[in-house]
Design a protein around this motif. Structure first.
Motif, PDB file in Angstrom:
ATOM      1  N   ALA A  80      30.283  46.378  35.808  1.00  0.00           N
ATOM      2  CA  ALA A  80      31.162  46.246  34.643  1.00  0.00           C
ATOM      3  C   ALA A  80      31.857  44.894  34.592  1.00  0.00           C
ATOM      4  CB  ALA A  80      32.199  47.361  34.641  1.00  0.00           C
ATOM      5  N   VAL A  81      32.266  44.363  35.744  1.00  0.00           N
ATOM      6  CA  VAL A  81      33.026  43.110  35.753  1.00  0.00           C
ATOM      7  C   VAL A  81      32.230  41.956  36.358  1.00  0.00           C
ATOM      8  CG1 VAL A  81      35.212  44.324  35.862  1.00  0.00           C
ATOM      9  CG2 VAL A  81      34.089  43.639  37.988  1.00  0.00           C
ATOM     10  N   SER A  82      30.937  42.131  36.481  1.00  0.00           N
ATOM     11  CA  SER A  82      30.119  41.085  37.089  1.00  0.00           C
ATOM     12  C   SER A  82      30.152  39.833  36.228  1.00  0.00           C
ATOM     13  CB  SER A  82      28.671  41.560  37.243  1.00  0.00           C
ATOM     14  OG  SER A  82      28.042  41.650  35.981  1.00  0.00           O
ATOM     15  N   THR A  83      29.655  38.738  36.797  1.00  0.00           N
ATOM     16  CA  THR A  83      29.648  37.463  36.081  1.00  0.00           C
ATOM     17  C   THR A  83      28.460  37.357  35.126  1.00  0.00           C
ATOM     18  OG1 THR A  83      28.456  36.455  37.945  1.00  0.00           O
ATOM     19  CG2 THR A  83      30.850  36.257  37.931  1.00  0.00           C
ATOM     20  N   THR A  84      27.654  38.429  35.032  1.00  0.00           N
ATOM     21  CA  THR A  84      26.527  38.437  34.107  1.00  0.00           C
ATOM     22  C   THR A  84      27.030  38.582  32.672  1.00  0.00           C
ATOM     23  OG1 THR A  84      25.152  39.509  35.779  1.00  0.00           O
ATOM     24  CG2 THR A  84      24.363  39.577  33.509  1.00  0.00           C
ATOM     25  N   GLY A  85      26.589  37.684  31.807  1.00  0.00           N
ATOM     26  CA  GLY A  85      27.019  37.734  30.418  1.00  0.00           C
ATOM     27  C   GLY A  85      28.355  37.052  30.211  1.00  0.00           C
ATOM     28  N   ASP A  86      28.747  36.929  28.937  1.00  0.00           N
ATOM     29  CA  ASP A  86      30.011  36.275  28.652  1.00  0.00           C
ATOM     30  C   ASP A  86      31.154  37.296  28.747  1.00  0.00           C
ATOM     31  OD1 ASP A  86      29.970  37.803  26.313  1.00  0.00           O
ATOM     32  OD2 ASP A  86      29.276  36.148  25.067  1.00  0.00           O
ATOM     33  N   ALA A  87      32.370  36.807  28.510  1.00  0.00           N
ATOM     34  CA  ALA A  87      33.545  37.653  28.679  1.00  0.00           C
ATOM     35  C   ALA A  87      33.512  38.869  27.760  1.00  0.00           C
ATOM     36  CB  ALA A  87      34.808  36.829  28.421  1.00  0.00           C
ATOM     37  N   GLU A  88      33.044  38.693  26.527  1.00  0.00           N
ATOM     38  CA  GLU A  88      32.992  39.802  25.585  1.00  0.00           C
ATOM     39  C   GLU A  88      32.046  40.895  26.071  1.00  0.00           C
ATOM     40  OE1 GLU A  88      34.772  40.331  22.687  1.00  0.00           O
ATOM     41  OE2 GLU A  88      35.950  38.675  23.477  1.00  0.00           O
ATOM     42  N   GLU A  89      30.907  40.500  26.641  1.00  0.00           N
ATOM     43  CA  GLU A  89      29.950  41.482  27.147  1.00  0.00           C
ATOM     44  C   GLU A  89      30.532  42.249  28.324  1.00  0.00           C
ATOM     45  OE1 GLU A  89      26.579  39.106  28.037  1.00  0.00           O
ATOM     46  OE2 GLU A  89      25.835  39.052  25.978  1.00  0.00           O
ATOM     47  N   ARG A  90      31.264  41.549  29.195  1.00  0.00           N
ATOM     48  CA  ARG A  90      31.873  42.214  30.354  1.00  0.00           C
ATOM     49  C   ARG A  90      32.925  43.222  29.904  1.00  0.00           C
ATOM     50  NH1 ARG A  90      33.336  36.805  33.699  1.00  0.00           N
ATOM     51  NH2 ARG A  90      31.619  35.614  32.819  1.00  0.00           N
ATOM     52  N   GLU A  96      32.959  50.799  27.998  1.00  0.00           N
ATOM     53  CA  GLU A  96      31.940  51.846  27.910  1.00  0.00           C
ATOM     54  C   GLU A  96      31.844  52.632  29.214  1.00  0.00           C
ATOM     55  OE1 GLU A  96      29.449  54.493  26.598  1.00  0.00           O
ATOM     56  OE2 GLU A  96      30.444  53.006  25.332  1.00  0.00           O
ATOM     57  N   LEU A  97      32.019  51.946  30.331  1.00  0.00           N
ATOM     58  CA  LEU A  97      32.011  52.619  31.629  1.00  0.00           C
ATOM     59  C   LEU A  97      33.122  53.662  31.704  1.00  0.00           C
ATOM     60  CD1 LEU A  97      31.417  52.971  34.700  1.00  0.00           C
ATOM     61  CD2 LEU A  97      32.887  50.984  35.095  1.00  0.00           C
ATOM     62  N   VAL A  98      34.313  53.271  31.302  1.00  0.00           N
ATOM     63  CA  VAL A  98      35.457  54.192  31.339  1.00  0.00           C
ATOM     64  C   VAL A  98      35.225  55.357  30.378  1.00  0.00           C
ATOM     65  CG1 VAL A  98      37.913  54.437  30.873  1.00  0.00           C
ATOM     66  CG2 VAL A  98      37.075  52.395  32.026  1.00  0.00           C
ATOM     67  N   ALA A  99      34.753  55.062  29.181  1.00  0.00           N
ATOM     68  CA  ALA A  99      34.520  56.119  28.189  1.00  0.00           C
ATOM     69  C   ALA A  99      33.500  57.128  28.696  1.00  0.00           C
ATOM     70  CB  ALA A  99      34.046  55.508  26.873  1.00  0.00           C
ATOM     71  N   VAL A 212      39.393  47.130  23.986  1.00  0.00           N
ATOM     72  CA  VAL A 212      38.755  45.810  24.019  1.00  0.00           C
ATOM     73  C   VAL A 212      39.770  44.723  23.741  1.00  0.00           C
ATOM     74  CG1 VAL A 212      37.172  44.306  22.736  1.00  0.00           C
ATOM     75  CG2 VAL A 212      36.407  46.563  23.505  1.00  0.00           C
ATOM     76  N   ARG A 213      40.635  44.930  22.761  1.00  0.00           N
ATOM     77  CA  ARG A 213      41.650  43.922  22.415  1.00  0.00           C
ATOM     78  C   ARG A 213      42.603  43.678  23.584  1.00  0.00           C
ATOM     79  NH1 ARG A 213      44.317  46.163  17.248  1.00  0.00           N
ATOM     80  NH2 ARG A 213      45.600  44.280  17.417  1.00  0.00           N
ATOM     81  N   ARG A 214      43.001  44.746  24.263  1.00  0.00           N
ATOM     82  CA  ARG A 214      43.913  44.591  25.390  1.00  0.00           C
ATOM     83  C   ARG A 214      43.256  43.834  26.546  1.00  0.00           C
ATOM     84  NH1 ARG A 214      46.714  50.641  25.653  1.00  0.00           N
ATOM     85  NH2 ARG A 214      47.901  50.448  23.710  1.00  0.00           N
ATOM     86  N   LEU A 215      42.005  44.167  26.842  1.00  0.00           N
ATOM     87  CA  LEU A 215      41.301  43.463  27.911  1.00  0.00           C
ATOM     88  C   LEU A 215      41.029  42.013  27.521  1.00  0.00           C
ATOM     89  CD1 LEU A 215      38.806  46.250  29.035  1.00  0.00           C
ATOM     90  CD2 LEU A 215      40.589  45.218  30.442  1.00  0.00           C
ATOM     91  N   ARG A 216      40.782  41.798  26.233  1.00  0.00           N
ATOM     92  CA  ARG A 216      40.563  40.432  25.750  1.00  0.00           C
ATOM     93  C   ARG A 216      41.823  39.593  25.933  1.00  0.00           C
ATOM     94  NH1 ARG A 216      38.921  40.959  20.058  1.00  0.00           N
ATOM     95  NH2 ARG A 216      36.874  41.542  20.899  1.00  0.00           N
ATOM     96  N   LEU A 217      42.978  40.199  25.717  1.00  0.00           N
ATOM     97  CA  LEU A 217      44.242  39.482  25.888  1.00  0.00           C
ATOM     98  C   LEU A 217      44.417  39.043  27.341  1.00  0.00           C
ATOM     99  CD1 LEU A 217      46.829  38.561  24.493  1.00  0.00           C
ATOM    100  CD2 LEU A 217      47.845  40.776  25.049  1.00  0.00           C
ATOM    101  N   ILE A 218      44.057  39.911  28.282  1.00  0.00           N
ATOM    102  CA  ILE A 218      44.129  39.530  29.698  1.00  0.00           C
ATOM    103  C   ILE A 218      43.172  38.371  29.977  1.00  0.00           C
ATOM    104  CG2 ILE A 218      43.710  40.307  32.069  1.00  0.00           C
ATOM    105  CD1 ILE A 218      44.480  43.123  31.168  1.00  0.00           C
ATOM    106  N   SER A 219      41.973  38.444  29.406  1.00  0.00           N
ATOM    107  CA  SER A 219      40.982  37.391  29.633  1.00  0.00           C
ATOM    108  C   SER A 219      41.434  36.052  29.057  1.00  0.00           C
ATOM    109  CB  SER A 219      39.636  37.796  29.010  1.00  0.00           C
ATOM    110  OG  SER A 219      39.103  38.925  29.659  1.00  0.00           O
ATOM    111  N   ILE A 220      42.091  36.084  27.902  1.00  0.00           N
ATOM    112  CA  ILE A 220      42.599  34.840  27.307  1.00  0.00           C
ATOM    113  C   ILE A 220      43.685  34.255  28.203  1.00  0.00           C
ATOM    114  CG2 ILE A 220      43.909  33.876  25.379  1.00  0.00           C
ATOM    115  CD1 ILE A 220      42.440  35.925  23.572  1.00  0.00           C
ATOM    116  N   GLY A 221      44.577  35.107  28.676  1.00  0.00           N
ATOM    117  CA  GLY A 221      45.614  34.624  29.582  1.00  0.00           C
ATOM    118  C   GLY A 221      45.037  34.039  30.854  1.00  0.00           C
TER     119      GLY A 221
END
Length: 256
Positions: A80-90, A96-99, A212-221
């Protein structure tokens, strides 16, 4: 002889499963601290003395439920958090894993969410240890990402904790939406359904969008922490990069 041993072992596993399932069903309506051993054995249809062949106590059974709820997630966290793909894909993978996990183990996850801060110490510690493992696993994966170059181990651990806590919050959101839909369906006048597949899908999509929005906010920070751009530092007087202004140099001092 081997056939007899195999039969006994299979029976033992069935009895253990019956105890766990009975406890989970009872825990939908009460906390682990109020659950009695005889309640569990009665619901499972076995003698109380047989309980001790599988668990030392009700608390021990609770620890086993924690393991069932969270242990299977460890192999998936790296993906789920691997470096494969860009941040949006992760981020999409993580949500989806949690769901999917909530869909598969709703009773287990309700138990973990409720007992994380409950009154049974052994269970609280088991949950804490599992979350600590998740945090360490996420931190190791984040350390492999080029974005983490120059980060200290403490900062990586802090970031990993933010991700793990947000994934827990995401699980709570999915649980709450699932329970709300089940409640609507239970109170709807038969045979008219209160909800359908379309409404369930829309609700799930809304929850996923929020997560997704909440995780995106962490990634931007993350992209701006720590900020090591040239000329940016932390002064003793205030916020990073903000020293006490030299009024004489800037011409913004008070006129005589």
């Amino acid at each position: 002889m081997s056939h007899t041993l195999g039969t006994r072992q299979a029976q033992k596993q069935r009895t253990r499963r019956a105890l766990l399932d009975a406890a989970l069903e009872l825990l939908e309506e009460q906390s682990l601290g109020s659950l009695g051993l005889r309640e569990v054995t009665r619901a499972a249809g076995i003698a109380p003395t047989a309980f001790y062949r599988h668990f030392r106590s009700v608390e021990d059974l609770g620890v086993a439920l924690v393991g069932e709820a969270l242990e299977g997630l460890h192999p998936l966290i790296g993906t789920a958090v691997s470096t494969t793909g860009d941040a949006e894909e992760r981020i999409a993978r993580a949500v989806e894993l949690v769901a999917a996990h909530v869909d598969r183990y709703p009773a287990h996850m309700r138990f973990v969410v409720r007992e994380r801060h409950g009154g049974v110490r052994a269970v609280r510690e088991a949950i804490r240890d599992q979350l600590a493992r998740f945090t360490e696993e996420v931190a190791r994966t984040l350390a492999e990402d080029p974005v983490s170059a120059g980060w200290s181990a403490d900062d990586l651990l802090m970031l990993a904790q933010l991700y793990v806590e947000q994934m827990i919050a995401t699980g709570c959101l999915f649980l709450e939406s699932l329970e709300a839909m089940e409640s609507l369906e239970a109170t709807a006048p038969s045979p008219v359904p209160a909800t359908g597949p379309g409404e369930r899908a829309r609700t799930r999509e809304r929850v996923a969008s929020t997560a997704v929005r909440r995780l995106r906010l962490i990634s931007i920070g993350r992209l701006h922490w720590p900020d090591r751009r040239a000329g940016v530092g932390t002064s003793d007087e205030g916020a990073p990069g903000r020293g006490t202004p030299d009024t004489g140099a800037t011409g913004t001092g008070t006129a005589d």
